[in-house]
Design a protein around this motif. Sequence first.
Motif, PDB file in Angstrom:
ATOM      1  N   GLN A 100     -55.625   6.693  89.839  1.00  0.00           N
ATOM      2  CA  GLN A 100     -54.730   5.738  89.197  1.00  0.00           C
ATOM      3  C   GLN A 100     -54.884   4.339  89.794  1.00  0.00           C
ATOM      4  N   ALA A 101     -54.947   4.280  91.117  1.00  0.00           N
ATOM      5  CA  ALA A 101     -55.030   2.972  91.783  1.00  0.00           C
ATOM      6  C   ALA A 101     -56.344   2.273  91.434  1.00  0.00           C
ATOM      7  N   ALA A 102     -57.431   3.047  91.414  1.00  0.00           N
ATOM      8  CA  ALA A 102     -58.721   2.434  91.068  1.00  0.00           C
ATOM      9  C   ALA A 102     -58.691   1.922  89.635  1.00  0.00           C
ATOM     10  N   ALA A 103     -58.106   2.725  88.734  1.00  0.00           N
ATOM     11  CA  ALA A 103     -58.060   2.323  87.316  1.00  0.00           C
ATOM     12  C   ALA A 103     -57.219   1.060  87.136  1.00  0.00           C
ATOM     13  N   LEU A 104     -56.045   1.016  87.775  1.00  0.00           N
ATOM     14  CA  LEU A 104     -55.178  -0.160  87.590  1.00  0.00           C
ATOM     15  C   LEU A 104     -55.760  -1.390  88.281  1.00  0.00           C
ATOM     16  N   ASP A 105     -56.454  -1.179  89.385  1.00  0.00           N
ATOM     17  CA  ASP A 105     -57.095  -2.319  90.059  1.00  0.00           C
ATOM     18  C   ASP A 105     -58.207  -2.899  89.180  1.00  0.00           C
ATOM     19  N   ARG A 106     -58.958  -2.023  88.514  1.00  0.00           N
ATOM     20  CA  ARG A 106     -60.013  -2.533  87.623  1.00  0.00           C
ATOM     21  C   ARG A 106     -59.420  -3.196  86.395  1.00  0.00           C
ATOM     22  N   SER A 108     -56.661  -4.669  86.052  1.00  0.00           N
ATOM     23  CA  SER A 108     -56.012  -5.957  86.351  1.00  0.00           C
ATOM     24  C   SER A 108     -56.972  -6.929  87.050  1.00  0.00           C
ATOM     25  N   HIS A 109     -58.250  -6.557  87.105  1.00  0.00           N
ATOM     26  CA  HIS A 109     -59.259  -7.400  87.767  1.00  0.00           C
ATOM     27  C   HIS A 109     -58.889  -7.692  89.221  1.00  0.00           C
ATOM     28  N   GLY A 110     -58.507  -6.628  89.934  1.00  0.00           N
ATOM     29  CA  GLY A 110     -58.284  -6.759  91.376  1.00  0.00           C
ATOM     30  C   GLY A 110     -56.947  -7.362  91.752  1.00  0.00           C
ATOM     31  N   ARG A 111     -55.914  -7.115  90.922  1.00  0.00           N
ATOM     32  CA  ARG A 111     -54.613  -7.714  91.228  1.00  0.00           C
ATOM     33  C   ARG A 111     -53.571  -6.674  91.652  1.00  0.00           C
ATOM     34  N   LEU A 112     -54.037  -5.508  92.046  1.00  0.00           N
ATOM     35  CA  LEU A 112     -53.105  -4.443  92.431  1.00  0.00           C
ATOM     36  C   LEU A 112     -52.777  -4.497  93.922  1.00  0.00           C
ATOM     37  N   LEU A 113     -51.494  -4.318  94.246  1.00  0.00           N
ATOM     38  CA  LEU A 113     -51.032  -4.134  95.619  1.00  0.00           C
ATOM     39  C   LEU A 113     -50.182  -2.864  95.613  1.00  0.00           C
ATOM     40  N   LYS A 167     -60.525  18.708  99.784  1.00  0.00           N
ATOM     41  CA  LYS A 167     -61.952  18.926 100.084  1.00  0.00           C
ATOM     42  C   LYS A 167     -62.789  18.334  98.954  1.00  0.00           C
ATOM     43  N   GLY A 168     -63.831  17.613  99.316  1.00  0.00           N
ATOM     44  CA  GLY A 168     -64.723  17.035  98.306  1.00  0.00           C
ATOM     45  C   GLY A 168     -64.361  15.592  98.013  1.00  0.00           C
ATOM     46  N   GLY A 169     -64.703  15.132  96.825  1.00  0.00           N
ATOM     47  CA  GLY A 169     -64.343  13.753  96.445  1.00  0.00           C
ATOM     48  C   GLY A 169     -65.552  12.938  96.119  1.00  0.00           C
ATOM     49  N   GLY A 170     -65.540  11.678  96.553  1.00  0.00           N
ATOM     50  CA  GLY A 170     -66.554  10.735  96.109  1.00  0.00           C
ATOM     51  C   GLY A 170     -66.030  10.130  94.820  1.00  0.00           C
ATOM     52  N   GLN A 171     -65.275   9.052  94.948  1.00  0.00           N
ATOM     53  CA  GLN A 171     -64.617   8.465  93.769  1.00  0.00           C
ATOM     54  C   GLN A 171     -65.657   7.969  92.769  1.00  0.00           C
ATOM     55  N   VAL A 172     -65.516   8.348  91.524  1.00  0.00           N
ATOM     56  CA  VAL A 172     -66.509   7.970  90.521  1.00  0.00           C
ATOM     57  C   VAL A 172     -66.403   6.481  90.189  1.00  0.00           C
ATOM     58  N   PHE A 173     -65.188   6.023  89.886  1.00  0.00           N
ATOM     59  CA  PHE A 173     -64.996   4.612  89.556  1.00  0.00           C
ATOM     60  C   PHE A 173     -64.281   3.917  90.710  1.00  0.00           C
ATOM     61  N   PRO A 174     -64.941   3.002  91.402  1.00  0.00           N
ATOM     62  CA  PRO A 174     -64.303   2.374  92.564  1.00  0.00           C
ATOM     63  C   PRO A 174     -63.300   1.294  92.145  1.00  0.00           C
ATOM     64  N   PRO A 175     -62.368   0.964  93.043  1.00  0.00           N
ATOM     65  CA  PRO A 175     -61.472  -0.160  92.759  1.00  0.00           C
ATOM     66  C   PRO A 175     -62.247  -1.469  92.881  1.00  0.00           C
ATOM     67  N   VAL A 176     -61.672  -2.565  92.382  1.00  0.00           N
ATOM     68  CA  VAL A 176     -62.284  -3.881  92.576  1.00  0.00           C
ATOM     69  C   VAL A 176     -62.173  -4.290  94.049  1.00  0.00           C
TER      70      VAL A 176
END
Length: 393
Positions: A100-106, A108-113, A167-176
């Motif tokens: 969710q955080a990565a999606a909202l950061d993207r 909003s073009h990096g405006r998430l806190l 266990k596992g991971g590797g985020q597919v879509f990174p945050p801005v």
Amino acid sequence: MNSHAFVQDRPLDFFWFLPTSGDGRYLGSDRGNRQPDNSYMREIAVASDRLGYDGVLLPTGQFCEDSWITAASVAPFTERLRYLVAIRPGVASPAQYARQAAALDRLSHGRLLLNVVVGGEAKELAVDGVGLGHDERYAHADDFLKIWRALMAGESVDFEGDYLWAKGGGQVFPPVQLPHPPLYIGGSSDAAIELATDHVEMYLTWGEPPAQVAEKIERVRAKAREKGRRLRFGIRLHLIVRETATEAWAEANRLISHLTDASIAAAQQRLAAESDSVGQQRMSALHNGRRDRLEVSPNLWAGVGLVRKGAGTALVGDPETVAERIREYQALGIDTVIASGYPHLEEAYRVAELLFPALGHTVGDRGRAGPQQPEGGHAGFASESGIGAGAAR
Ligand SMILES: Cc1cc2nc3c(=O)[nH]c(=O)nc-3n(C[C@H](O)[C@H](O)[C@H](O)COP(=O)(O)O)c2cc1C
């Protein structure tokens, strides 16, 4: 250069607030109430953006519209405004919050806190199925943040904590914002300070008198130093700013003019019974439910906290005086103010128009006052009270 000088030299970040549980003209009364519908939240966000606020805080809780959905829906209508939304470690998994955080950061073009909120009310926590005691909730949040931060950074995890495993991971879509959007936290207990100094960048306090804020900041700084870290500091308060002090105090009294001794006592009893938040206890202790001693330090008024949980104080006064009081907090190391006022749309304008010039708060390239008005002003905009009265209907 010592760390104190560094913090003071930083220009003030000035945030506003999206009232996702509702808005109004009076505390403790239905008169003039506004529903927190999405178009109203968008109006406030758009106004905050163009007026030059740096961000908005969205609260979280049982009686709030969801802060993530709200931020995601209004962010595309704003350009610079940042969105401080809450992560509540008990209500979803670290991986879900990472996506969710990565999606909202993207989006909003990096405006998430992100505001880490463990919660402090048993009844509300029970709805979420969180039955942990006060300090356990912070220990659980520590597990949560270890997993969440690793996932946000794109790492795989193999983690087994006292409360959570993954266990596992590797985020597919990174945050801005890498490795992750900045983390904020507001909590006054030792457990909160321990967590803050391990994980977050910004420590938030509600608007206590300067001496108490100074003591808290010193505690956080000392703990951070032990860990080789340095945090930034923010304060959350209401503002009642008018051209004269007389008008401002009249407005403060008007805001609580519908409260009764019974409604104050009921609100205070409920908070005392249901909340285990140290921060809340510090807020309530400022007024002890008494209406006759609400100015708890110069221009700091505890009237809001008579019936409202959380941020319970307001700076009240004319623009120069309120600016001076804010500078006193700045001198302690505060570099972020998260403000609000009732109703939030009109007060966003009032604060920007009256207080920003007194503070020398610079606005990006938008939201500046227009060209000088022609002699006699623009007839259509001559009466601010006329605009306010219209909006109240
Ligand atoms: C600026 C600020 C914002 C907060 N926002 C929320 C919120 O939206 N929802 C909530 O339940 N608690 C909120 N809190 C409360 C804390 O996050 C925390 O749960 C509570 O104070 C208990 O912690 P403590 O005992 O360490 O003080 C906020 C606190 C501060 C200072």
